[in-house]
Design an enzyme around this catalytic site. Structure first.
Site, PDB file in Angstrom:
ATOM      1  N   SER A  11     -46.521 -88.320 -85.965  1.00 57.06           N
ATOM      2  CA  SER A  11     -46.349 -88.713 -87.358  1.00 57.06           C
ATOM      3  C   SER A  11     -44.910 -88.457 -87.773  1.00 57.06           C
ATOM      4  CB  SER A  11     -47.288 -87.908 -88.261  1.00 57.06           C
ATOM      5  OG  SER A  11     -46.811 -87.970 -89.588  1.00 57.06           O
ATOM      6  N   HIS A  36     -46.919 -93.082 -85.723  1.00 57.72           N
ATOM      7  CA  HIS A  36     -47.716 -93.015 -86.955  1.00 57.72           C
ATOM      8  C   HIS A  36     -46.786 -92.859 -88.166  1.00 57.72           C
ATOM      9  CE1 HIS A  36     -51.497 -92.019 -89.113  1.00 57.72           C
ATOM     10  NE2 HIS A  36     -50.782 -91.123 -89.780  1.00 57.72           N
ATOM     11  N   ASP A  38     -46.662 -92.426 -92.291  1.00 59.44           N
ATOM     12  CA  ASP A  38     -47.446 -92.036 -93.460  1.00 59.44           C
ATOM     13  C   ASP A  38     -46.810 -92.558 -94.740  1.00 59.44           C
ATOM     14  OD1 ASP A  38     -49.667 -90.401 -92.430  1.00 59.44           O
ATOM     15  OD2 ASP A  38     -48.055 -89.194 -91.584  1.00 59.44           O
ATOM     16  N   MET A  40     -47.037 -92.873 -98.730  1.00 59.22           N
ATOM     17  CA  MET A  40     -47.661 -92.172 -99.874  1.00 59.22           C
ATOM     18  C   MET A  40     -47.001 -92.612-101.176  1.00 59.22           C
ATOM     19  SD  MET A  40     -47.876 -88.338 -98.325  1.00 59.22           S
ATOM     20  CE  MET A  40     -48.323 -88.032 -96.602  1.00 59.22           C
ATOM     21  N   HIS A  69     -50.365 -95.683 -91.884  1.00 64.33           N
ATOM     22  CA  HIS A  69     -51.417 -95.025 -92.652  1.00 64.33           C
ATOM     23  C   HIS A  69     -51.061 -95.132 -94.132  1.00 64.33           C
ATOM     24  CE1 HIS A  69     -53.527 -90.861 -93.494  1.00 64.33           C
ATOM     25  NE2 HIS A  69     -54.076 -91.858 -94.159  1.00 64.33           N
ATOM     26  N   MET A  71     -51.561 -94.450 -97.793  1.00 63.66           N
ATOM     27  CA  MET A  71     -52.171 -93.553 -98.787  1.00 63.66           C
ATOM     28  C   MET A  71     -51.656 -93.988-100.147  1.00 63.66           C
ATOM     29  SD  MET A  71     -51.773 -90.092 -96.528  1.00 63.66           S
ATOM     30  CE  MET A  71     -50.553 -90.872 -95.469  1.00 63.66           C
ATOM     31  N   MET A 140     -59.541 -87.825 -91.275  1.00 61.25           N
ATOM     32  CA  MET A 140     -58.577 -86.843 -91.779  1.00 61.25           C
ATOM     33  C   MET A 140     -59.191 -85.451 -91.621  1.00 61.25           C
ATOM     34  SD  MET A 140     -55.936 -88.561 -92.925  1.00 61.25           S
ATOM     35  CE  MET A 140     -55.060 -87.082 -93.394  1.00 61.25           C
ATOM     36  N   ASP A 178     -56.336 -86.956 -87.690  1.00 63.00           N
ATOM     37  CA  ASP A 178     -55.027 -86.753 -88.334  1.00 63.00           C
ATOM     38  C   ASP A 178     -55.079 -85.511 -89.212  1.00 63.00           C
ATOM     39  OD1 ASP A 178     -52.568 -87.038 -89.597  1.00 63.00           O
ATOM     40  OD2 ASP A 178     -53.056 -88.940 -90.577  1.00 63.00           O
TER      41      ASP A 178
END
Ligand code: DX5
Ligand code: ZN
Length: 221
Positions: A11, A36, A38, A40, A69, A71, A140, A178
């Site tokens: 990540s 990966h 992330d 957000m 991913h 979010m 998660m 994750d």
């Protein structure tokens, strides 16, 4: 269950944000299978990270699949932008839009793998009647928002439950975990049926010289 090599997905949340391209290259050279990313929004989760422009900037630095991913909420208006930016996998939370099935089908139509992410409190049954539309599943093992948190053992039973649901389909759907993944917790995840592991802290600690050993330690689990 057939024995296969565990997929390791570092990540970049734990990478040096001033040089994400180099960091992507370094983990790929060190044996990473996926990268990966992330995303957000400070709304769906209490942290803000990156947008499609950053994914676009990282993409040319790697040849391994970019595992994005999301979010963010609402998620639907941004699927195309992340796909255009180079996302190979788009992973969404059921809570991030009103129609999970419609969102998954949209992702496939864009040409990406469609993944569903389960928060620690989210029940796997939300995908029970739509397994045909799911390419990837992510459990998660922390509350999303930050790297460096402690693995929640309560999620191991959920990994096993999803393993059984996936096996019933007869399809090779990656089951990813994750949050708080270390060589110790990785072993528990793989025993429960996980086939892919996301790790930020456990890959990036020690700097680039340590990445290969860090990845090998996770895979060895
Ligand atoms: C958190 C992210 C994770 C995070 C994992 O919301 O989804 O991918 O980077 O970090 P570690 O491996 O440090 O728990
Ligand atoms: Zn993540």
């Amino acid at each position: 269950m057939p024995q296969r090599a565990t997929i390791i997905a570092p990540s970049i949340l734990s990478a040096d944000f001033a040089k994400l391209g180099e960091e992507g290259e370094a983990v790929q050279a060190a044996g990473a299978d996926w990268l990966h990313v992330d995303v957000m929004d400070g709304h769906f989760v209490p942290n803000i990270t990156i947008g499609p422009e950053v994914v676009k900037a990282i993409k040319p630095h790697v040849t391994i699949p970019v595992d994005v991913h999301l979010m963010i909420s609402p998620v639907d208006p941004y699927l195309e932008a992340f796909r255009d930016a180079g996302a190979d996998h788009l992973l969404i939370h059921p809570e991030a839009g009103p129609h999970l099935n419609r969102s998954l089908r949209h992702i496939r139509k864009l040409g990406a793998k469609a993944g569903v992410v389960f928060n620690p409190s989210t029940d796997p049954s939300v995908i029970r009647w739509m397994m045909d539309d799911v390419d990837q599943v992510l459990v998660m093992s922390i509350n999303p928002g930050f790297g460096g948190q402690t693995f929640m053992p309560s999620q191991l039973a959920k990994i096993s439950a999803l393993r059984a649901m996936i096996d019933e389909t007869g399809r090779d759907i990656p089951l990813e975990v994750d949050g708080g993944v270390t060589p110790e917790t990785a072993k528990l995840c793989v025993e429960a049926g996980a086939t892919a592991l996301v790790a930020g802290t456990a890959v990036f600690r020690g700097g680039p010289m340590a990445y290969a050993a860090n990845i090998a330690a996770l895979r060895g689990a």
